[in-house]
Design a protein around this motif. Structure first.
Motif, PDB file in Angstrom:
ATOM      1  N   VAL A 191       0.823  -1.208   0.000  1.00 25.31           N
ATOM      2  CA  VAL A 191       0.000   0.000   0.000  1.00 25.31           C
ATOM      3  C   VAL A 191       0.859   1.261   0.000  1.00 25.31           C
ATOM      4  N   HIS A 192       1.936   1.288   0.788  1.00 23.38           N
ATOM      5  CA  HIS A 192       2.748   2.503   0.851  1.00 23.38           C
ATOM      6  C   HIS A 192       3.423   2.793  -0.489  1.00 23.38           C
ATOM      7  N   GLU A 193       3.851   1.761  -1.220  1.00 26.12           N
ATOM      8  CA  GLU A 193       4.430   1.993  -2.542  1.00 26.12           C
ATOM      9  C   GLU A 193       3.378   2.463  -3.531  1.00 26.12           C
ATOM     10  N   GLU A 194       2.180   1.932  -3.402  1.00 24.36           N
ATOM     11  CA  GLU A 194       1.098   2.330  -4.294  1.00 24.36           C
ATOM     12  C   GLU A 194       0.725   3.803  -4.084  1.00 24.36           C
ATOM     13  N   VAL A 195       0.721   4.234  -2.835  1.00 28.59           N
ATOM     14  CA  VAL A 195       0.421   5.639  -2.528  1.00 28.59           C
ATOM     15  C   VAL A 195       1.525   6.539  -3.073  1.00 28.59           C
ATOM     16  N   LEU A 196       2.773   6.143  -2.900  1.00 33.16           N
ATOM     17  CA  LEU A 196       3.887   6.931  -3.441  1.00 33.16           C
ATOM     18  C   LEU A 196       3.825   7.003  -4.958  1.00 33.16           C
ATOM     19  N   HIS A 197       3.511   5.896  -5.594  1.00 35.13           N
ATOM     20  CA  HIS A 197       3.400   5.866  -7.048  1.00 35.13           C
ATOM     21  C   HIS A 197       2.277   6.788  -7.531  1.00 35.13           C
ATOM     22  N   ALA A 198       1.148   6.724  -6.858  1.00 36.01           N
ATOM     23  CA  ALA A 198       0.017   7.585  -7.240  1.00 36.01           C
ATOM     24  C   ALA A 198       0.383   9.057  -7.072  1.00 36.01           C
ATOM     25  N   ASN A 199       1.100   9.385  -6.018  1.00 36.96           N
ATOM     26  CA  ASN A 199       1.498  10.776  -5.803  1.00 36.96           C
ATOM     27  C   ASN A 199       2.491  11.230  -6.866  1.00 36.96           C
ATOM     28  N   LEU A 200       3.442  10.381  -7.218  1.00 30.97           N
ATOM     29  CA  LEU A 200       4.423  10.751  -8.242  1.00 30.97           C
ATOM     30  C   LEU A 200       3.786  10.927  -9.610  1.00 30.97           C
ATOM     31  N   GLN A 201       2.812  10.106  -9.928  1.00 33.21           N
ATOM     32  CA  GLN A 201       2.238  10.137 -11.264  1.00 33.21           C
ATOM     33  C   GLN A 201       1.068  11.089 -11.424  1.00 33.21           C
ATOM     34  N   SER A 202       0.391  11.457 -10.341  1.00 32.24           N
ATOM     35  CA  SER A 202      -0.823  12.262 -10.501  1.00 32.24           C
ATOM     36  C   SER A 202      -0.748  13.649  -9.873  1.00 32.24           C
ATOM     37  N   ASN A 203       0.356  14.010  -9.298  1.00 36.81           N
ATOM     38  CA  ASN A 203       0.488  15.332  -8.700  1.00 36.81           C
ATOM     39  C   ASN A 203       0.493  16.385  -9.811  1.00 36.81           C
ATOM     40  N   PRO A 204      -0.393  17.372  -9.762  1.00 29.70           N
ATOM     41  CA  PRO A 204      -0.451  18.377 -10.837  1.00 29.70           C
ATOM     42  C   PRO A 204       0.843  19.170 -10.988  1.00 29.70           C
ATOM     43  N   LEU A 205       1.591  19.303  -9.911  1.00 30.55           N
ATOM     44  CA  LEU A 205       2.855  20.028  -9.987  1.00 30.55           C
ATOM     45  C   LEU A 205       3.878  19.258 -10.829  1.00 30.55           C
ATOM     46  N   PHE A 206       3.780  17.928 -10.849  1.00 28.39           N
ATOM     47  CA  PHE A 206       4.729  17.094 -11.584  1.00 28.39           C
ATOM     48  C   PHE A 206       4.239  16.726 -12.977  1.00 28.39           C
ATOM     49  N   LEU A 207       3.057  17.146 -13.355  1.00 25.77           N
ATOM     50  CA  LEU A 207       2.469  16.755 -14.638  1.00 25.77           C
ATOM     51  C   LEU A 207       3.356  17.086 -15.841  1.00 25.77           C
ATOM     52  N   PRO A 208       3.902  18.296 -15.972  1.00 22.68           N
ATOM     53  CA  PRO A 208       4.785  18.549 -17.124  1.00 22.68           C
ATOM     54  C   PRO A 208       6.029  17.661 -17.116  1.00 22.68           C
ATOM     55  N   ALA A 209       6.605  17.431 -15.937  1.00 19.47           N
ATOM     56  CA  ALA A 209       7.783  16.563 -15.848  1.00 19.47           C
ATOM     57  C   ALA A 209       7.425  15.139 -16.255  1.00 19.47           C
ATOM     58  N   ASN A 210       6.243  14.661 -15.856  1.00 14.23           N
ATOM     59  CA  ASN A 210       5.795  13.326 -16.255  1.00 14.23           C
ATOM     60  C   ASN A 210       5.657  13.227 -17.764  1.00 14.23           C
ATOM     61  N   MET A 211       5.060  14.243 -18.364  1.00 11.28           N
ATOM     62  CA  MET A 211       4.858  14.214 -19.815  1.00 11.28           C
ATOM     63  C   MET A 211       6.194  14.262 -20.553  1.00 11.28           C
ATOM     64  N   ILE A 212       7.097  15.113 -20.122  1.00  7.40           N
ATOM     65  CA  ILE A 212       8.415  15.211 -20.763  1.00  7.40           C
ATOM     66  C   ILE A 212       9.179  13.895 -20.615  1.00  7.40           C
ATOM     67  N   ALA A 213       9.187  13.334 -19.404  1.00  9.26           N
ATOM     68  CA  ALA A 213       9.900  12.072 -19.172  1.00  9.26           C
ATOM     69  C   ALA A 213       9.283  10.944 -19.987  1.00  9.26           C
ATOM     70  N   GLY A 214       7.970  10.910 -20.080  1.00 12.55           N
ATOM     71  CA  GLY A 214       7.301   9.877 -20.874  1.00 12.55           C
ATOM     72  C   GLY A 214       7.629   9.982 -22.350  1.00 12.55           C
ATOM     73  N   MET A 215       7.668  11.214 -22.869  1.00 11.34           N
ATOM     74  CA  MET A 215       8.018  11.399 -24.283  1.00 11.34           C
ATOM     75  C   MET A 215       9.462  11.002 -24.550  1.00 11.34           C
ATOM     76  N   ILE A 216      10.369  11.362 -23.651  1.00  8.92           N
ATOM     77  CA  ILE A 216      11.774  10.982 -23.810  1.00  8.92           C
ATOM     78  C   ILE A 216      11.918   9.469 -23.764  1.00  8.92           C
ATOM     79  N   TYR A 217      11.208   8.820 -22.830  1.00  8.34           N
ATOM     80  CA  TYR A 217      11.287   7.363 -22.730  1.00  8.34           C
ATOM     81  C   TYR A 217      10.773   6.698 -24.007  1.00  8.34           C
ATOM     82  N   LYS A 218       9.635   7.160 -24.502  1.00  9.88           N
ATOM     83  CA  LYS A 218       9.085   6.577 -25.728  1.00  9.88           C
ATOM     84  C   LYS A 218       9.998   6.808 -26.918  1.00  9.88           C
TER      85      LYS A 218
END
Length: 85
Positions: A54-81
């Motif tokens: 559960v604690h890893e799932e909560v951390l994962h949800a926070n990393l992936q859905s935090n609005p402050l991190f949204l641009p970083a998530n999109m940039i990292a996802g595009m670079i990975y792809k």
């Protein structure tokens, strides 16, 4: 009036830009490790999340859905792809 508007723009966009610059490499590494873990365990993404504690799932949800991190998530996802086509 113009100085107040510029102050507000800087006040709200500067932390957003700094967070994006700092978090993009971190998110890229996180995405890479999650994909490696998925391949190593030979599981689908859903199965992997069901087995997470559960604690890893909560951390994962926070990393992936935090609005402050949204641009970083999109940039990292595009670079990975782009790198792993």
């Amino acid at each position: 009036m113009d100085s107040v508007i510029w102050f507000l723009i800087i006040l709200f966009t500067l932390p957003f830009l700094i967070t994006t610059i700092i978090m993009a490499p971190i998110q890229y590494r996180y995405i890479t490790k999650m994909e490696e873990s998925k391949k190593y365990r030979k599981q689908t993404q859903g199965e992997m999340y069901e087995e997470m504690p559960v604690h890893e799932e909560v951390l994962h949800a926070n990393l992936q859905s935090n609005p402050l991190f949204l641009p970083a998530n999109m940039i990292a996802g595009m670079i990975y792809k782009f790198r792993h086509r």
